[in-house]
Design a protein around this motif. Structure first.
Motif, PDB file in Angstrom:
ATOM      1  N   SER A   8       0.705  -1.208   0.052  1.00  0.00           N
ATOM      2  CA  SER A   8       0.015   0.101   0.003  1.00  0.00           C
ATOM      3  C   SER A   8       0.760   1.037   0.150  1.00  0.00           C
ATOM      4  O   SER A   8       1.720   1.348   0.893  1.00  0.00           O
ATOM      5  N   ILE A   9       0.607   2.169  -0.945  1.00  0.00           N
ATOM      6  CA  ILE A   9       1.570   3.434  -1.361  1.00  0.00           C
ATOM      7  C   ILE A   9       0.295   4.476  -0.991  1.00  0.00           C
ATOM      8  O   ILE A   9      -0.781   4.516  -1.787  1.00  0.00           O
ATOM      9  N   THR A  10       0.755   5.452  -0.177  1.00  0.00           N
ATOM     10  CA  THR A  10      -0.030   6.597  -0.112  1.00  0.00           C
ATOM     11  C   THR A  10       0.894   7.732  -0.439  1.00  0.00           C
ATOM     12  O   THR A  10       2.163   7.709   0.099  1.00  0.00           O
ATOM     13  N   ARG A  46       7.963   8.858   4.170  1.00  0.00           N
ATOM     14  CA  ARG A  46       8.991   9.693   3.815  1.00  0.00           C
ATOM     15  C   ARG A  46       8.334  10.764   2.986  1.00  0.00           C
ATOM     16  O   ARG A  46       7.257  10.702   2.647  1.00  0.00           O
ATOM     17  N   THR A  47       9.084  12.111   3.169  1.00  0.00           N
ATOM     18  CA  THR A  47       8.461  13.075   2.410  1.00  0.00           C
ATOM     19  C   THR A  47       9.427  13.274   1.345  1.00  0.00           C
ATOM     20  O   THR A  47      10.615  13.276   1.386  1.00  0.00           O
ATOM     21  N   ILE A  48       8.487  13.344   0.048  1.00  0.00           N
ATOM     22  CA  ILE A  48       9.031  13.386  -1.315  1.00  0.00           C
ATOM     23  C   ILE A  48       8.369  14.637  -1.825  1.00  0.00           C
ATOM     24  O   ILE A  48       7.430  14.517  -2.232  1.00  0.00           O
ATOM     25  N   ASP A  49       9.329  15.703  -2.517  1.00  0.00           N
ATOM     26  CA  ASP A  49       8.782  16.908  -3.437  1.00  0.00           C
ATOM     27  C   ASP A  49       7.700  17.464  -2.412  1.00  0.00           C
ATOM     28  O   ASP A  49       6.756  17.816  -2.959  1.00  0.00           O
ATOM     29  N   THR A  54       3.474   7.064   2.562  1.00  0.00           N
ATOM     30  CA  THR A  54       3.644   5.932   3.350  1.00  0.00           C
ATOM     31  C   THR A  54       3.805   4.743   2.326  1.00  0.00           C
ATOM     32  O   THR A  54       3.391   4.646   1.240  1.00  0.00           O
ATOM     33  N   LEU A  55       4.460   3.640   3.051  1.00  0.00           N
ATOM     34  CA  LEU A  55       4.711   2.546   2.257  1.00  0.00           C
ATOM     35  C   LEU A  55       4.469   1.345   3.371  1.00  0.00           C
ATOM     36  O   LEU A  55       5.288   1.227   4.299  1.00  0.00           O
ATOM     37  N   SER A  56       3.503   0.803   3.207  1.00  0.00           N
ATOM     38  CA  SER A  56       3.304  -0.426   4.095  1.00  0.00           C
ATOM     39  C   SER A  56       3.150  -1.892   3.332  1.00  0.00           C
ATOM     40  O   SER A  56       2.739  -1.770   2.068  1.00  0.00           O
ATOM     41  N   VAL A  57       3.617  -2.902   3.957  1.00  0.00           N
ATOM     42  CA  VAL A  57       3.685  -4.113   3.362  1.00  0.00           C
ATOM     43  C   VAL A  57       2.950  -4.928   4.118  1.00  0.00           C
ATOM     44  O   VAL A  57       3.202  -5.068   5.549  1.00  0.00           O
ATOM     45  N   VAL A  88      -3.699   7.162  -3.715  1.00  0.00           N
ATOM     46  CA  VAL A  88      -3.268   6.073  -2.886  1.00  0.00           C
ATOM     47  C   VAL A  88      -3.287   4.911  -3.994  1.00  0.00           C
ATOM     48  O   VAL A  88      -3.741   5.023  -5.215  1.00  0.00           O
ATOM     49  N   TYR A  89      -2.369   3.949  -3.881  1.00  0.00           N
ATOM     50  CA  TYR A  89      -2.089   2.722  -4.907  1.00  0.00           C
ATOM     51  C   TYR A  89      -1.586   1.539  -3.966  1.00  0.00           C
ATOM     52  O   TYR A  89      -0.827   1.612  -3.321  1.00  0.00           O
ATOM     53  N   GLY A  90      -2.453   0.341  -4.282  1.00  0.00           N
ATOM     54  CA  GLY A  90      -2.040  -0.733  -3.752  1.00  0.00           C
ATOM     55  C   GLY A  90      -2.126  -2.057  -4.680  1.00  0.00           C
ATOM     56  O   GLY A  90      -2.915  -1.760  -5.483  1.00  0.00           O
ATOM     57  N   PHE A  91      -1.275  -2.822  -4.417  1.00  0.00           N
ATOM     58  CA  PHE A  91      -0.937  -3.933  -5.340  1.00  0.00           C
ATOM     59  C   PHE A  91      -0.469  -5.156  -4.740  1.00  0.00           C
ATOM     60  O   PHE A  91       0.222  -4.901  -3.708  1.00  0.00           O
ATOM     61  N   GLU A  92      -0.703  -6.342  -5.215  1.00  0.00           N
ATOM     62  CA  GLU A  92       0.069  -7.616  -4.898  1.00  0.00           C
ATOM     63  C   GLU A  92       1.249  -7.734  -5.742  1.00  0.00           C
ATOM     64  O   GLU A  92       1.345  -7.564  -6.745  1.00  0.00           O
TER      65      GLU A  92
END
Length: 113
Positions: A8-10, A46-49, A54-57, A88-92
Protein backbone atom coordinates in the motif's frame (compact mmCIF):
# COMPACT_ATOMS: atom_id res chain seq x y z
CA UNK A 1 8.34 -19.22 -5.60
CA UNK A 2 8.36 -15.97 -3.60
CA UNK A 3 5.57 -15.11 -1.22
CA UNK A 4 2.99 -12.65 -2.52
CA UNK A 5 2.43 -9.59 -0.31
CA UNK A 6 0.12 -6.61 -0.52
CA UNK A 7 1.82 -3.22 -0.88
CA UNK A 8 0.00 0.00 0.00
CA UNK A 9 1.38 3.37 -1.10
CA UNK A 10 -0.09 6.72 -0.08
CA UNK A 11 0.92 10.29 -0.71
CA UNK A 12 -0.77 13.26 0.95
CA UNK A 13 -0.25 16.99 0.61
CA UNK A 14 -1.57 19.44 3.19
CA UNK A 15 -4.03 22.05 1.92
CA UNK A 16 -2.68 24.65 4.34
CA UNK A 17 0.51 24.71 6.41
CA UNK A 18 -1.45 25.28 9.61
CA UNK A 19 -3.04 21.83 9.18
CA UNK A 20 0.36 20.28 10.02
CA UNK A 21 -0.24 19.69 13.76
CA UNK A 22 -3.51 17.85 13.08
CA UNK A 23 -1.95 15.91 10.22
CA UNK A 24 1.09 14.81 12.24
CA UNK A 25 -1.07 13.79 15.23
CA UNK A 26 -3.11 11.52 12.96
CA UNK A 27 -0.08 10.34 10.97
CA UNK A 28 1.88 9.36 14.09
CA UNK A 29 -1.06 7.48 15.61
CA UNK A 30 -1.85 5.75 12.30
CA UNK A 31 1.77 4.66 11.81
CA UNK A 32 1.91 3.23 15.33
CA UNK A 33 -1.33 1.39 14.67
CA UNK A 34 -0.02 0.02 11.36
CA UNK A 35 3.24 -1.24 12.86
CA UNK A 36 1.29 -3.12 15.55
CA UNK A 37 -1.46 -4.39 13.24
CA UNK A 38 -1.87 -8.08 12.55
CA UNK A 39 -0.53 -8.85 9.10
CA UNK A 40 1.70 -5.76 8.78
CA UNK A 41 5.16 -6.81 7.66
CA UNK A 42 6.56 -3.27 7.51
CA UNK A 43 5.48 0.37 7.51
CA UNK A 44 7.58 3.42 6.67
CA UNK A 45 7.10 7.07 5.73
CA UNK A 46 9.02 9.69 3.77
CA UNK A 47 8.45 13.19 2.46
CA UNK A 48 9.23 13.45 -1.26
CA UNK A 49 8.79 16.74 -3.17
CA UNK A 50 6.61 18.14 -0.37
CA UNK A 51 4.29 15.11 -0.33
CA UNK A 52 4.09 12.90 2.76
CA UNK A 53 4.22 9.27 1.62
CA UNK A 54 3.70 5.96 3.35
CA UNK A 55 4.75 2.51 2.22
CA UNK A 56 3.27 -0.44 4.06
CA UNK A 57 3.61 -4.14 3.29
CA UNK A 58 0.98 -6.63 4.40
CA UNK A 59 0.46 -10.36 4.37
CA UNK A 60 -2.74 -9.74 2.37
CA UNK A 61 -5.14 -7.08 1.14
CA UNK A 62 -7.60 -8.26 3.78
CA UNK A 63 -5.06 -7.60 6.54
CA UNK A 64 -4.50 -4.07 5.23
CA UNK A 65 -8.25 -3.43 5.01
CA UNK A 66 -8.75 -4.60 8.59
CA UNK A 67 -6.23 -1.96 9.71
CA UNK A 68 -7.67 0.70 7.40
CA UNK A 69 -11.19 0.61 8.80
CA UNK A 70 -10.62 0.99 12.53
CA UNK A 71 -8.81 2.89 15.25
CA UNK A 72 -6.46 5.78 14.59
CA UNK A 73 -6.46 5.29 10.83
CA UNK A 74 -10.25 5.46 10.63
CA UNK A 75 -10.13 8.72 12.61
CA UNK A 76 -7.47 10.06 10.24
CA UNK A 77 -9.59 9.21 7.19
CA UNK A 78 -12.52 11.13 8.68
CA UNK A 79 -10.30 14.24 8.95
CA UNK A 80 -8.42 13.84 5.65
CA UNK A 81 -10.71 15.70 3.21
CA UNK A 82 -10.63 18.82 5.37
CA UNK A 83 -6.86 19.07 5.61
CA UNK A 84 -5.20 17.31 2.65
CA UNK A 85 -5.34 15.99 -0.88
CA UNK A 86 -3.73 12.81 -2.05
CA UNK A 87 -3.52 9.59 -3.98
CA UNK A 88 -3.28 5.93 -3.01
CA UNK A 89 -2.14 2.80 -4.80
CA UNK A 90 -2.20 -0.80 -3.64
CA UNK A 91 -1.16 -4.02 -5.36
CA UNK A 92 -0.02 -7.59 -4.84
CA UNK A 93 3.59 -8.42 -5.62
CA UNK A 94 6.44 -10.79 -4.86
CA UNK A 95 8.93 -7.88 -4.80
CA UNK A 96 8.57 -4.89 -2.49
CA UNK A 97 9.47 -1.65 -4.32
CA UNK A 98 12.22 0.66 -3.08
CA UNK A 99 11.49 4.35 -2.44
CA UNK A 100 12.31 5.60 -5.96
CA UNK A 101 9.96 2.94 -7.36
CA UNK A 102 7.33 3.83 -4.75
CA UNK A 103 7.34 7.45 -5.86
CA UNK A 104 7.11 6.53 -9.56
CA UNK A 105 4.25 4.11 -8.90
CA UNK A 106 2.42 6.72 -6.85
CA UNK A 107 2.80 9.32 -9.61
CA UNK A 108 1.82 6.93 -12.43
CA UNK A 109 -0.76 4.63 -10.80
CA UNK A 110 -2.11 6.48 -7.76
CA UNK A 111 -5.85 7.17 -7.57
CA UNK A 112 -7.12 10.43 -6.10
CA UNK A 113 -8.80 10.13 -2.71
Amino acid sequence: MADIVYVSITGLRLKKVWHAPVFWRHATASMSQAKAAEGCLSADARTIDGVDHTLSVWTSRDAMRAYLTKGAHLNAMKTFKRIATGKVYGFETATVPDWPQVHRLWLDEGKNV
